[in-house]
Design a protein around this motif. Structure first.
Motif, PDB file in Angstrom:
ATOM      1  N   GLU A  23       0.796  -1.232   0.000  1.00 49.46           N
ATOM      2  CA  GLU A  23       0.000   0.000   0.000  1.00 49.46           C
ATOM      3  C   GLU A  23       0.829   1.282   0.000  1.00 49.46           C
ATOM      4  O   GLU A  23       0.308   2.360  -0.236  1.00 49.46           O
ATOM      5  CB  GLU A  23      -0.960  -0.001   1.197  1.00 49.46           C
ATOM      6  N   THR A  24       2.121   1.172   0.312  1.00 49.46           N
ATOM      7  CA  THR A  24       2.975   2.357   0.309  1.00 49.46           C
ATOM      8  C   THR A  24       3.805   2.433  -0.963  1.00 49.46           C
ATOM      9  O   THR A  24       4.009   3.510  -1.518  1.00 49.46           O
ATOM     10  CB  THR A  24       3.926   2.334   1.521  1.00 49.46           C
ATOM     11  N   PHE A  26       3.273   1.327  -4.097  1.00 47.07           N
ATOM     12  CA  PHE A  26       2.629   1.725  -5.353  1.00 47.07           C
ATOM     13  C   PHE A  26       2.451   3.245  -5.462  1.00 47.07           C
ATOM     14  O   PHE A  26       2.896   3.848  -6.443  1.00 47.07           O
ATOM     15  CB  PHE A  26       1.291   0.997  -5.536  1.00 47.07           C
ATOM     16  N   PRO A  27       1.851   3.896  -4.432  1.00 48.00           N
ATOM     17  CA  PRO A  27       1.761   5.360  -4.524  1.00 48.00           C
ATOM     18  C   PRO A  27       3.124   6.040  -4.558  1.00 48.00           C
ATOM     19  O   PRO A  27       3.279   7.081  -5.211  1.00 48.00           O
ATOM     20  CB  PRO A  27       0.977   5.781  -3.275  1.00 48.00           C
ATOM     21  N   PHE A  28       4.138   5.441  -3.905  1.00 47.07           N
ATOM     22  CA  PHE A  28       5.479   6.028  -3.940  1.00 47.07           C
ATOM     23  C   PHE A  28       6.019   6.027  -5.377  1.00 47.07           C
ATOM     24  O   PHE A  28       6.534   7.038  -5.856  1.00 47.07           O
ATOM     25  CB  PHE A  28       6.432   5.278  -3.003  1.00 47.07           C
ATOM     26  N   GLU A  30       4.254   5.858  -8.060  1.00 44.84           N
ATOM     27  CA  GLU A  30       3.434   6.843  -8.789  1.00 44.84           C
ATOM     28  C   GLU A  30       3.928   8.262  -8.545  1.00 44.84           C
ATOM     29  O   GLU A  30       3.990   9.081  -9.465  1.00 44.84           O
ATOM     30  CB  GLU A  30       1.969   6.747  -8.342  1.00 44.84           C
ATOM     31  N   GLY A  31       4.280   8.553  -7.285  1.00 47.47           N
ATOM     32  CA  GLY A  31       4.805   9.877  -6.945  1.00 47.47           C
ATOM     33  C   GLY A  31       6.082  10.182  -7.722  1.00 47.47           C
ATOM     34  O   GLY A  31       6.243  11.274  -8.277  1.00 47.47           O
ATOM     35  N   VAL A  32       6.996   9.190  -7.769  1.00 50.37           N
ATOM     36  CA  VAL A  32       8.235   9.357  -8.540  1.00 50.37           C
ATOM     37  C   VAL A  32       7.892   9.621 -10.009  1.00 50.37           C
ATOM     38  O   VAL A  32       8.467  10.499 -10.659  1.00 50.37           O
ATOM     39  CB  VAL A  32       9.137   8.103  -8.424  1.00 50.37           C
ATOM     40  N   LEU A  35       6.508  13.170 -10.449  1.00 45.91           N
ATOM     41  CA  LEU A  35       7.607  14.120 -10.319  1.00 45.91           C
ATOM     42  C   LEU A  35       8.459  14.116 -11.593  1.00 45.91           C
ATOM     43  O   LEU A  35       8.801  15.173 -12.137  1.00 45.91           O
ATOM     44  CB  LEU A  35       8.456  13.726  -9.102  1.00 45.91           C
TER      45      LEU A  35
ATOM     46  N   LEU B  43       7.671  23.563 -11.281  1.00 49.23           N
ATOM     47  CA  LEU B  43       8.737  22.728 -10.726  1.00 49.23           C
ATOM     48  C   LEU B  43      10.046  22.889 -11.504  1.00 49.23           C
ATOM     49  O   LEU B  43      11.128  22.952 -10.909  1.00 49.23           O
ATOM     50  CB  LEU B  43       8.284  21.268 -10.789  1.00 49.23           C
ATOM     51  N   VAL B 151       4.500  17.413  -4.188  1.00 50.02           N
ATOM     52  CA  VAL B 151       4.094  16.497  -5.266  1.00 50.02           C
ATOM     53  C   VAL B 151       3.678  15.137  -4.691  1.00 50.02           C
ATOM     54  O   VAL B 151       2.625  14.586  -5.054  1.00 50.02           O
ATOM     55  CB  VAL B 151       5.231  16.315  -6.304  1.00 50.02           C
ATOM     56  N   PHE B 152       4.488  14.615  -3.762  1.00 50.43           N
ATOM     57  CA  PHE B 152       4.168  13.305  -3.185  1.00 50.43           C
ATOM     58  C   PHE B 152       2.881  13.361  -2.357  1.00 50.43           C
ATOM     59  O   PHE B 152       2.040  12.468  -2.451  1.00 50.43           O
ATOM     60  CB  PHE B 152       5.341  12.779  -2.344  1.00 50.43           C
ATOM     61  N   ARG B 155      -0.052  13.235  -4.596  1.00 49.97           N
ATOM     62  CA  ARG B 155      -0.357  11.888  -5.092  1.00 49.97           C
ATOM     63  C   ARG B 155      -1.020  11.049  -3.995  1.00 49.97           C
ATOM     64  O   ARG B 155      -1.881  10.231  -4.256  1.00 49.97           O
ATOM     65  CB  ARG B 155       0.946  11.253  -5.604  1.00 49.97           C
ATOM     66  N   TRP B 156      -0.607  11.323  -2.727  1.00 51.61           N
ATOM     67  CA  TRP B 156      -1.121  10.523  -1.618  1.00 51.61           C
ATOM     68  C   TRP B 156      -2.586  10.843  -1.280  1.00 51.61           C
ATOM     69  O   TRP B 156      -3.246  10.052  -0.602  1.00 51.61           O
ATOM     70  CB  TRP B 156      -0.238  10.680  -0.370  1.00 51.61           C
ATOM     71  N   TYR B 159      -4.859   8.148  -1.863  1.00 51.73           N
ATOM     72  CA  TYR B 159      -4.698   6.893  -1.128  1.00 51.73           C
ATOM     73  C   TYR B 159      -5.082   6.973   0.347  1.00 51.73           C
ATOM     74  O   TYR B 159      -5.284   5.948   0.985  1.00 51.73           O
ATOM     75  CB  TYR B 159      -3.255   6.392  -1.255  1.00 51.73           C
TER      76      TYR B 159
END
Lengths: 166, 163
Positions: A23-24, A26-28, A30-32, A35, B43, B151-152, B155-156, B159
């Motif tokens: 759960e952490t 996949f969004p991480f 996605e965040g990369v 960015l 950015l 940004v992170f 995205r969160w 979730y």
């Protein structure tokens, strides 16, 4: 699709399963990816605005390229790696998604546009001098590049809305 | 905060604007696309300035020149981000306003905007050129850290479950 067995295999690999179920993680990833892709678009847009002649005219195209393109390439590499991980986690679904396909086509077209500029247009003209008139070919390459990358971002966002349950 | 936030979200969700945003399928992804495009411009401008401050890029150009080139980009992309952000909030008020990732994002955003505004003021009053290298490096690192965090956190939002 002819690659369906390979896509199923990819999705069943340990890496893909971990990505899908953690759960952490996949969004991480996605965040990369977000960015990286924002920096690809943003840095290329600086280059494109210079090619079109709307910004940073006091510096030559080559100078702007030297300042900006390293950022573009590092960000693009990060986008490819994070994108490949996201793809692996749900390979068959992405492969059958229309917007994913369109996004890949647009990225390929952006690559061709860049190759045309570097291989055919750039060496033939003297771009070391700043402040000189902007050639029409540069403006066209810049506008086409901007439109293609806007399309890439839009398709990427639409993938998220067409994958749900599908 | 919850005491007024709950009714506010309920009210915002009942407005015609919210209904329109929810019912026309393409609006939300289109607004999100604009939001991401504007983030990309902001950015990259911030990164170019910070790389210059860290002496990693554009070293043939004075810091003031680079700041004059890229800081304005921050000021004209922020309104675009504000408008597209408000539209996304209007579409799903509770999903964002009551979301801890969103709240963290806003705290980081306000911090870096205030900090960047302070730098802009120093530049406008000709005090930035004389500021110590330590301050410039500190600003660049903090700016990069906060924008990446923003940004992170953004995205969160998708979730974090809102109770």
């Amino acid at each position: 699709m002819i690659f369906d067995p390979q896509l199923e295999w990819l999705q069943a690999t340990a890496l893909a399963v971990t990505l899908r179920e953690n759960e952490t993680l996949f969004p991480f990833v996605e965040g990369v990816h977000v960015l990286a892709i924002t920096l690809v678009f943003g840095s290329i847009s600086i280059m494109d605005m210079r090619l079109i002649g709307l910004a940073w005219r006091e510096r030559s195209v080559d100078q702007v390229a030297r300042s900006v393109l390293p950022v573009t390439w590092v960000a693009f590499a990060a986008a490819v790696v994070s994108g490949a991980l996201l793809f692996a986690s749900n390979a068959p679904k992405y492969a059958h998604n229309d917007f994913f396909f369109r996004k890949m086509v647009l990225i390929a077209m952006a690559g061709i546009n860049m190759a045309i500029f570097h291989l055919l247009l750039n060496p033939n003209t003297n771009r070391d001098s700043s402040g000189r008139a902007v050639p029409v070919s540069d403006r066209v390459v810049g506008v086409v590049s901007l439109l293609l990358w806007i399309g890439v971002i839009a398709c990427g966002r639409w993938i998220g809305f067409t994958m749900i349950g599908g | 905060m919850q005491a007024w936030l709950d009714p506010f979200c309920a009210w915002l969700e009942s407005t015609p604007l919210s209904h329109t945003l929810q019912s026309i399928e393409w609006i939300v992804p289109a607004v999100q696309t604009l939001h991401i495009l504007a983030i990309g411009l902001l950015l990259s401008a911030v990164l170019m300035l910070n790389l210059r401050l860290l002496e990693l890029a554009c070293q043939d150009q004075p810091v003031m020149r680079i700041a004059a080139r890229f800081l304005p980009v921050v000021w004209w992309t922020l309104p675009v981000l504000l408008v597209t952000g408000l539209l996304m909030i209007s579409a799903e008020p509770a999903r964002s306003l009551q979301n801890s990732a969103f709240q963290l994002k806003m705290i980081m955003l306000l911090s870096i905007v205030a900090l960047t505004f302070a730098v802009q003021r120093r530049i406008d009053t000709n005090r930035w050129a004389s500021s110590a290298r330590l301050w410039r490096t500190g600003f660049a690192l903090l700016s990069l850290l906060l924008w990446v965090g923003i940004v992170f956190a953004g995205r969160w939002i998708a979730y974090v479950r809102v109770a």
